[in-house]
Motif scaffolding. Structure first.
Motif, PDB file in Angstrom:
ATOM      1  N   LEU A 199       7.076 -11.930  43.080  1.00 21.73           N
ATOM      2  CA  LEU A 199       7.939 -12.652  42.155  1.00 21.73           C
ATOM      3  C   LEU A 199       9.402 -12.339  42.468  1.00 21.73           C
ATOM      4  O   LEU A 199       9.805 -11.171  42.458  1.00 21.73           O
ATOM      5  N   SER A 200      10.188 -13.361  42.758  1.00 22.77           N
ATOM      6  CA  SER A 200      11.630 -13.186  42.944  1.00 22.77           C
ATOM      7  C   SER A 200      12.301 -13.272  41.579  1.00 22.77           C
ATOM      8  O   SER A 200      12.506 -14.369  41.053  1.00 22.77           O
ATOM      9  N   ALA A 201      12.601 -12.125  41.023  1.00 20.92           N
ATOM     10  CA  ALA A 201      13.151 -12.067  39.661  1.00 20.92           C
ATOM     11  C   ALA A 201      14.504 -11.370  39.688  1.00 20.92           C
ATOM     12  O   ALA A 201      14.582 -10.147  39.832  1.00 20.92           O
ATOM     13  N   SER A 202      15.562 -12.146  39.542  1.00 23.53           N
ATOM     14  CA  SER A 202      16.906 -11.573  39.581  1.00 23.53           C
ATOM     15  C   SER A 202      17.331 -10.963  38.255  1.00 23.53           C
ATOM     16  O   SER A 202      18.194 -10.088  38.216  1.00 23.53           O
ATOM     17  N   THR A 203      16.731 -11.413  37.148  1.00 25.82           N
ATOM     18  CA  THR A 203      17.168 -10.946  35.832  1.00 25.82           C
ATOM     19  C   THR A 203      16.132 -10.019  35.210  1.00 25.82           C
ATOM     20  O   THR A 203      14.930 -10.137  35.462  1.00 25.82           O
ATOM     21  N   PRO A 204      16.566  -9.085  34.355  1.00 23.22           N
ATOM     22  CA  PRO A 204      15.618  -8.199  33.671  1.00 23.22           C
ATOM     23  C   PRO A 204      14.579  -8.964  32.856  1.00 23.22           C
ATOM     24  O   PRO A 204      13.409  -8.585  32.817  1.00 23.22           O
ATOM     25  N   SER A 205      14.997 -10.041  32.206  1.00 21.91           N
ATOM     26  CA  SER A 205      14.059 -10.783  31.363  1.00 21.91           C
ATOM     27  C   SER A 205      12.979 -11.467  32.190  1.00 21.91           C
ATOM     28  O   SER A 205      11.799 -11.482  31.806  1.00 21.91           O
ATOM     29  N   HIS A 206      13.359 -12.017  33.332  1.00 21.54           N
ATOM     30  CA  HIS A 206      12.388 -12.670  34.211  1.00 21.54           C
ATOM     31  C   HIS A 206      11.348 -11.667  34.695  1.00 21.54           C
ATOM     32  O   HIS A 206      10.144 -11.936  34.699  1.00 21.54           O
ATOM     33  N   TRP A 207      11.807 -10.483  35.103  1.00 19.88           N
ATOM     34  CA  TRP A 207      10.879  -9.449  35.578  1.00 19.88           C
ATOM     35  C   TRP A 207       9.989  -8.958  34.439  1.00 19.88           C
ATOM     36  O   TRP A 207       8.770  -8.785  34.620  1.00 19.88           O
ATOM     37  N   ALA A 208      10.568  -8.750  33.258  1.00 16.93           N
ATOM     38  CA  ALA A 208       9.783  -8.274  32.117  1.00 16.93           C
ATOM     39  C   ALA A 208       8.701  -9.286  31.735  1.00 16.93           C
ATOM     40  O   ALA A 208       7.574  -8.905  31.387  1.00 16.93           O
ATOM     41  N   GLU A 209       9.024 -10.569  31.801  1.00 20.74           N
ATOM     42  CA  GLU A 209       8.028 -11.607  31.508  1.00 20.74           C
ATOM     43  C   GLU A 209       6.889 -11.563  32.514  1.00 20.74           C
ATOM     44  O   GLU A 209       5.718 -11.723  32.158  1.00 20.74           O
ATOM     45  N   GLY A 210       7.224 -11.354  33.786  1.00 15.65           N
ATOM     46  CA  GLY A 210       6.189 -11.265  34.810  1.00 15.65           C
ATOM     47  C   GLY A 210       5.294 -10.060  34.608  1.00 15.65           C
ATOM     48  O   GLY A 210       4.061 -10.159  34.719  1.00 15.65           O
ATOM     49  N   ARG A 211       5.894  -8.925  34.301  1.00 12.19           N
ATOM     50  CA  ARG A 211       5.105  -7.711  34.056  1.00 12.19           C
ATOM     51  C   ARG A 211       4.171  -7.912  32.870  1.00 12.19           C
ATOM     52  O   ARG A 211       2.998  -7.521  32.914  1.00 12.19           O
ATOM     53  N   ALA A 212       4.691  -8.517  31.804  1.00 16.41           N
ATOM     54  CA  ALA A 212       3.874  -8.723  30.612  1.00 16.41           C
ATOM     55  C   ALA A 212       2.701  -9.663  30.900  1.00 16.41           C
ATOM     56  O   ALA A 212       1.580  -9.432  30.435  1.00 16.41           O
ATOM     57  N   ALA A 213       2.953 -10.708  31.681  1.00 19.66           N
ATOM     58  CA  ALA A 213       1.887 -11.664  32.001  1.00 19.66           C
ATOM     59  C   ALA A 213       0.764 -10.996  32.773  1.00 19.66           C
ATOM     60  O   ALA A 213      -0.421 -11.245  32.514  1.00 19.66           O
ATOM     61  N   LEU A 214       1.111 -10.124  33.709  1.00 22.37           N
ATOM     62  CA  LEU A 214       0.096  -9.518  34.562  1.00 22.37           C
ATOM     63  C   LEU A 214      -0.599  -8.321  33.909  1.00 22.37           C
ATOM     64  O   LEU A 214      -1.509  -7.734  34.500  1.00 22.37           O
ATOM     65  N   ARG A 215      -0.180  -7.993  32.689  1.00 23.71           N
ATOM     66  CA  ARG A 215      -0.933  -7.004  31.911  1.00 23.71           C
ATOM     67  C   ARG A 215      -2.054  -7.657  31.113  1.00 23.71           C
ATOM     68  O   ARG A 215      -2.888  -6.968  30.515  1.00 23.71           O
ATOM     69  N   GLU A 216      -2.062  -8.975  31.079  1.00 18.64           N
ATOM     70  CA  GLU A 216      -3.098  -9.718  30.358  1.00 18.64           C
ATOM     71  C   GLU A 216      -4.434  -9.634  31.104  1.00 18.64           C
ATOM     72  O   GLU A 216      -4.464  -9.422  32.325  1.00 18.64           O
ATOM     73  N   PRO A 217      -5.542  -9.816  30.394  1.00 20.63           N
ATOM     74  CA  PRO A 217      -6.844  -9.902  31.078  1.00 20.63           C
ATOM     75  C   PRO A 217      -6.857 -11.096  32.033  1.00 20.63           C
ATOM     76  O   PRO A 217      -6.140 -12.083  31.828  1.00 20.63           O
ATOM     77  N   PRO A 218      -7.650 -11.025  33.097  1.00 17.51           N
ATOM     78  CA  PRO A 218      -7.688 -12.141  34.052  1.00 17.51           C
ATOM     79  C   PRO A 218      -8.225 -13.421  33.438  1.00 17.51           C
ATOM     80  O   PRO A 218      -9.021 -13.392  32.488  1.00 17.51           O
ATOM     81  N   VAL A 219      -7.784 -14.526  33.966  1.00 17.65           N
ATOM     82  CA  VAL A 219      -8.276 -15.830  33.545  1.00 17.65           C
ATOM     83  C   VAL A 219      -9.647 -16.042  34.183  1.00 17.65           C
ATOM     84  O   VAL A 219      -9.789 -15.898  35.404  1.00 17.65           O
ATOM     85  N   PRO A 220     -10.676 -16.376  33.430  1.00 19.39           N
ATOM     86  CA  PRO A 220     -12.007 -16.565  34.018  1.00 19.39           C
ATOM     87  C   PRO A 220     -12.021 -17.688  35.050  1.00 19.39           C
ATOM     88  O   PRO A 220     -11.267 -18.673  34.928  1.00 19.39           O
ATOM     89  N   VAL A 221     -12.881 -17.547  36.037  1.00 18.06           N
ATOM     90  CA  VAL A 221     -12.976 -18.546  37.103  1.00 18.06           C
ATOM     91  C   VAL A 221     -13.269 -19.942  36.553  1.00 18.06           C
ATOM     92  O   VAL A 221     -12.655 -20.921  37.004  1.00 18.06           O
ATOM     93  N   PRO A 222     -14.193 -20.119  35.595  1.00 14.21           N
ATOM     94  CA  PRO A 222     -14.413 -21.475  35.062  1.00 14.21           C
ATOM     95  C   PRO A 222     -13.143 -22.096  34.484  1.00 14.21           C
ATOM     96  O   PRO A 222     -12.921 -23.311  34.621  1.00 14.21           O
ATOM     97  N   THR A 223     -12.302 -21.284  33.849  1.00 12.71           N
ATOM     98  CA  THR A 223     -11.043 -21.801  33.308  1.00 12.71           C
ATOM     99  C   THR A 223     -10.091 -22.182  34.434  1.00 12.71           C
ATOM    100  O   THR A 223      -9.420 -23.226  34.369  1.00 12.71           O
ATOM    101  N   LEU A 224     -10.039 -21.359  35.475  1.00  8.68           N
ATOM    102  CA  LEU A 224      -9.193 -21.695  36.627  1.00  8.68           C
ATOM    103  C   LEU A 224      -9.649 -23.010  37.266  1.00  8.68           C
ATOM    104  O   LEU A 224      -8.820 -23.841  37.652  1.00  8.68           O
ATOM    105  N   ARG A 225     -10.954 -23.206  37.357  1.00  9.42           N
ATOM    106  CA  ARG A 225     -11.477 -24.472  37.901  1.00  9.42           C
ATOM    107  C   ARG A 225     -11.019 -25.654  37.052  1.00  9.42           C
ATOM    108  O   ARG A 225     -10.598 -26.697  37.586  1.00  9.42           O
ATOM    109  N   LYS A 226     -11.096 -25.482  35.757  1.00  4.92           N
ATOM    110  CA  LYS A 226     -10.711 -26.569  34.849  1.00  4.92           C
ATOM    111  C   LYS A 226      -9.237 -26.901  35.006  1.00  4.92           C
ATOM    112  O   LYS A 226      -8.843 -28.077  35.051  1.00  4.92           O
TER     113      LYS A 226
END
Length: 302
Positions: A267-294
């Motif tokens: 992730l190319s994140a120049s701002t603290p908020s952009h990086w913090a949003e990315g970190r928070a997103a990747l702390r979430e549980p993974p998206v199930p494969v059936p949902t990714l297919r959909k």
């Protein structure tokens, strides 16, 4: 199933933000990573990163292949490129690969490089297999000399167009090393809800991501937000399919990080908020494969 780690990509960073961005990337020492290249930011990326890297022992991946702005004359004087090769802007000739590795070490302030990607080898002149074999041989020599841990291939469309395949890269690396125990350990390619060919294949355990994962290689997903355009291209309804409590950008990022076989999202994140949003997103549980297919089916039908 797990979520990929977050790494800092430097291709789209604003130069004044590089130092602080690298320091933010170091805040998670267990997963911290910085990806760069000698030709990024007008040839300044690595020297801009060096002060932060001196403070934080963050692993770094860099690249060989492109002639960085301002480096052509030095390469000619060093006898590793001809004027014609400098004009072409890209070379995988072994003398240049070894010289560029040395330049990367100097610019980053590191005596040993963690990972070097052969950068967009689809740009190589002549027989690309021969060019890759020579480059891999030079990089195996760097490993042998103790100046490099491992190497990989970073491509924009080499897998999608069929120019390269993971089995063939594996074969070439074995030839370069003289053994199947080579040091080709990673691939980097664009993975997003827009650049979704390899993503879709991975859900069926096919294609370059799945083939790399089968070999135990790391897979680096570049441009996960399609250069920032996905925030405009994706809809709130699509994001809700992925994870309703996330922003559109966060949902798109989590989808890529949930792709089976992807080990790191850049992730190319120049701002603290952009990086913090990315970190928070990747702390979430993974998206199930059936949902990714959909989600991918919805995009394919638009």
């Amino acid at each position: 199933m797990s979520v990929a780690s977050l790494g800092l990509g430097t291709y789209r960073l604003r130069p004044p933000a590089v130092h602080e961005a690298a320091c933010r990337a170091a805040e998670d020492p267990g997963t911290a990573w910085v990806d760069t290249a000698p030709n990024y930011l007008g040839g300044r990326a690595q020297t801009l990163l060096a002060p932060a890297l001196a403070r934080h022992p963050v692993p770094v991946s860099t690249k060989v292949g492109f002639v960085a702005q301002g480096a052509g004359t030095a390469a000619i004087v060093a006898g590793v490129l001809s004027a014609a090769e400098v004009d072409a802007g890209h070379s995988l000739n072994p003398p240049f690969v070894r010289w560029q590795c040395a330049q990367n070490r100097a610019e980053l302030g590191r005596p040993r490089l963690n990972l070097v990607f052969v950068h967009n080898p689809e740009r190589a002149a002549g027989d690309r297999n021969e060019a890759l074999l020579r480059a891999f041989t030079a990089l195996e020599q760097e490993v042998e000399a103790g100046t490099l841990d491992a190497y990989g291939v970073a491509t924009w469309d080499g897998f999608d167009t069929g120019i390269f395949s993971v089995p063939n890269l594996d074969r070439l690396a074995s030839l370069a090393a003289g053994t199947e125990d080579h040091h080709l350990r990673a691939v980097q390619l664009p993975v997003s809800l827009v650049t979704a060919t390899a993503f879709t294949q991975a859900l069926d355990r096919r294609g370059p991501i799945a083939q790399a994962a089968e070999r135990g290689w790391d897979v680096y997903a570049s441009a996960p937000l399609f250069g920032g355009e996905l925030a405009e291209l994706a809809t709130r309804e699509l994001a809700d399919l992925i994870r309703p409590d996330l922003s559109v950008s966060q949902a798109c990022l989590l989808a890529v990080a949930s792709c089976p076989g992807v080990t790191r999202v850049l992730l190319s994140a120049s701002t603290p908020s952009h990086w913090a949003e990315g970190r928070a997103a990747l702390r979430e549980p993974p998206v199930p494969v059936p949902t990714l297919r959909k989600v991918l089916d919805v995009l394919a039908s638009d």
